[in-house]
Enzyme design. Sequence first.
Site, PDB file in Angstrom:
ATOM      1  N   ASP A  15       0.858  -1.187   0.000  1.00 36.92           N
ATOM      2  CA  ASP A  15       0.000   0.000   0.000  1.00 36.92           C
ATOM      3  C   ASP A  15       0.892   1.233   0.000  1.00 36.92           C
ATOM      4  O   ASP A  15       1.426   1.603   1.052  1.00 36.92           O
ATOM      5  CB  ASP A  15      -0.901   0.018   1.241  1.00 36.92           C
ATOM      6  N   LYS A  39     -10.269   0.390  -2.539  1.00 39.34           N
ATOM      7  CA  LYS A  39     -10.138   0.148  -1.095  1.00 39.34           C
ATOM      8  C   LYS A  39     -10.382   1.421  -0.297  1.00 39.34           C
ATOM      9  O   LYS A  39      -9.549   2.313  -0.289  1.00 39.34           O
ATOM     10  CB  LYS A  39      -8.745  -0.395  -0.784  1.00 39.34           C
ATOM     11  N   LYS A  59      -6.824   3.422  -3.346  1.00 35.68           N
ATOM     12  CA  LYS A  59      -7.271   3.411  -1.953  1.00 35.68           C
ATOM     13  C   LYS A  59      -7.495   4.852  -1.515  1.00 35.68           C
ATOM     14  O   LYS A  59      -6.732   5.740  -1.895  1.00 35.68           O
ATOM     15  CB  LYS A  59      -6.186   2.726  -1.123  1.00 35.68           C
TER      16      LYS A  59
END
Lengths: 749, 318
Positions: B155, B254, B218
């Site tokens: 991430d 996400k 995300k």
Amino acid sequence: MAATRTASRAGEIFTTLEYGPAPESHACALAWLDTQDRHLGHYVNGQWLKPEHRSSVPCQDPITGENLASCLQAQSEDVAAAVEAARASLENWSTQPGAFRAQHLTRLAKAIQKHQRLLWTLESLVTGRAVREVRDRDVPLAQQLLQYHAVQAHTQEEALAGWEPMGVIGLILSPTFPFLDMMWRICPALAVGCTVVVLAPPASPTPLLLAQLAGELGPFPGILNVISGPASLGPVLAAQPGVQKVAFCGAIEGGLRLLIQEAVWDETMRRLQERMGRLRCGRGLDGAVDMGARGDAARDLAQRYVREAQSQGAQVFQAGSVPSDSPFFPPTLVSDLPPASPCTQAEVPWPLVVASPFRTAKEALAVANGTPRGGSASVWSERLGQALELAYGLQVGTVWINAHGLRDPAVPTGGCKESGSSWHGGQDGLYEYLRPSGTPAWIPYLSKTLDYDSFGLALPSALPAGPETGPAPPYGLFVGGRFQAPGARSSRPIRDSQGSLLGYVAEGGAKDIRGAVEAAHQAAPGWMSQSPAARAALLWALAAALQRREPNLVSRLERHGVELKVAKVEVELSVKRLRAWGARVQAQGCALQVAELRGPVLRLREPLGVLAIVCPDEWPLLAFVSLLAPALAHGNTVVLVPSGASPIPALEVCQEMAALLPAGLVNVVTGDRDHLTRCLALHQDIQALWYFGSAQGSQFVEWASAGNLKPVWVNRGCPRAWDQEAEGAGPELGLRAAWTKALWLPMGD
Amino acid sequence: MSAHQQGTELDLSWISKIQVNKPAVLRRAEQIQARRPVKKEWQAAWLLKAVTCIDLTTLSGDDTASNVQRLCYKAKYPIREDLLKALNMHDKGITTAAVCVYPARVCDAVKALKAAGCDIPVASVATGFPAGQTHLKTRLEEIRLAVEDGATEIDVVINRTLVLTGQWKALYDEIRQFRKACGEAHLKTILATGELGSLTNVYKASMIAMMAGSDFIKTSTGKETVNATFPVAIVMLRAIRDFFWKTGNKVGFKPAGGIRSAKDSLVWLSLIKEELGDEWMKPELFRIGASTLLADIERQIYHHVTGRYAAYHDLPMS
């Protein structure tokens, strides 16, 4: 454990991820119907009224067809009883201080809040509409309406000191949105001190429930009375003594027309279909449903339109399929309709969207304005300049920029053209239920002997009546900026009060009216686009010209039999009127702030277009100018019929106008008043008509103008004090001389 | 997980004309929360689906091997066995989608999961999380080290400075390098939408991240003041849809930060269903970054099965 039975399904749903049913419990709605033994009557004067020997209609769940209750149908006696109740409570209610009425409305808002579940489940149950629509929009809006108007009742008392409540208001509801329609209209009516009789469509219990909630507040049970029955009872309601106004809600939210610029056509259609594909149709009481049903009639109408469109070569996209025998109809997107096909002209039924492409913004505007409807529209563009230009150009009551369907009690909602000429909400909504203090109450008078077919039809022939005495008046019809010979090539003699001949004026007819209206239309775009300052300057120039011509005008008035002193006052007041309206025109329109929106709502005052005015016989100069000035100030172009008995002072003014005003801005047609009135009233391309004359003429004007639903203002034969400030130059004239457009401008990046 | 999303060449025309209508997005976001209630057994099934989409996360300064181990165990057994049995879902292999930790804790997580005998992926935040204000060289090195330690999902946070100053080409190049540094690991790009200034920037950053080859985009780090909100999500989901329409590539989504209640997770699922469709409602394309959400979901399932609300000590902590 509780879930053994359901457990087997969890695995399946885990895979399919479908939505399940999410029913709202409507037990309270049924329980309320039970309190009436499933037999609903009328709610009058705080009591249920269930007269004997009346027919009743079943109230059914439009989706299951289940019988929910039976509803009594009113007869004339029931209408009379309801009006009597409203009339009896009028005096007490209208004389209460505004603060007191405010309190009462607030209490009703609270009652709605406390029983909102009952309201929204009942409304959804009987109409089949999606409960989320009623719950998240209608019911909160109903409360806001009451609260807003409570505040108005409180704060506007001083501002509306020159006005008084009309009296008993009749209200005829449409079957589509009875509950919300009713709230938009009863709130301002009650706030200003009127009392209301509502004629609800057969089998719609929500208005009755609302009346019951209001009635159970205690004092003033008679201010809101609801009877149910067919719309054919409308004339009965209108004819009841004491009923001052009948508001008719024909508002049916139909389908939509969508104009998409060719450059983004494919992209837009794709996104639209994607979104429509996710809409869920189903039982209205299901909380996860976007769209309910509106009964078999609506479905059949949609079905017919789609079949017809397909046969004319249109593309039809339907999101999801529904069984043909169910009451549902899926949201449908129709495109590629040939421009000349009958479907393109017809009104689009719910729940259809008809999309068509356009090339330029100008073309889009022409297409959008080329319909008889003028309710609302939205403009979607990221270029603010372009969006605003379209929004200003659209002839509709409400325009949303990059938004759609927003409502707020503070924003006047109305329409133009055939979408009606009354406003709800905001300041404008209050005036719908007020009249200037001192004007006589309306008496429901319809002459049975008036023959609509022959009124003003024949033109009496005028013969030469001898030579003119004194200076000859200007001769001709003042059309397109100059004096012209009448089409009939004949003249009518004008005499003074003693009967001696003053001169001849041109005898105007149907063709002259047509020409005058055409000239006015040609002048309209130029005049509308003038800045308020430019309009004011012209009115002031005209005032100055009148002042210069004072001796002339005074002597003309004197020759018509007006006393010297009065004649001087008349000219002086006329000059004053022009100056006053010139000054007032500067302050128009404003920005409103509403709760639901970040950004302003602009309240614009738009010219009506071509305004026809039939002047009264009395005050030949002053009435003429008093009517002309507000009309011009608000950007209208005008066709006037001057005083029948004394048209010469008006023609004298025309000589000045010929030099000062753009050609066609003001057109003055002399002749037989009844005949000219007939021609004007039956003209479809006049946007509004003011008539000051006989009761019969007024009746004819109202009847004939229904053809294009143009707004009319008639005096029903009652004289008006044109020399008084209130009646000759009051705000009423300004209100009548323009319509209101609300322009929503959401902001945010 | 399947092969990577390869991204595309940088095409600035995809973002140059974009303008987001904020009021309309706000309205849609408000509506979506009220229009798709999910009840009864549907709710139980949807909640279990939400569990399988969770990146069970701990990102704290005081993380140690022991709480990471506990987290991993909870990831393997997110819902009490007897509750799953009652729903007949005990043999469906319900675990969370991943565990998400700081780079220094990747080893602990990999070890704990191996001991628990499961193949739940370990995700590591990287590139100077959460602010991203370190040198590019160390940011890239951070990715490589995390991958070496066994993280299979990375991430990364983007460089907000590049977005706010409109350096889209530079942003594309950086994320391209992240992509390369990830090797076989999945690249999940955190846009830190709370710090991008406008929804239009959110759309543009989303599009650039996808063009540069992100497998997921995300919303936020969970450390900004504004985290996963529905308006931001709508804009990102529309960008994902546009990218799919243009390229045929499916990019995952996400949301992270502030998603705490079971009810929230249902709304997020319905938002995905409405905007992208059923095929996005699976862990390969949808993740929820959360730490406390799981506890609330387990409580709701407990209530669905037993008809009672659980006491905190009834359910094991994570």
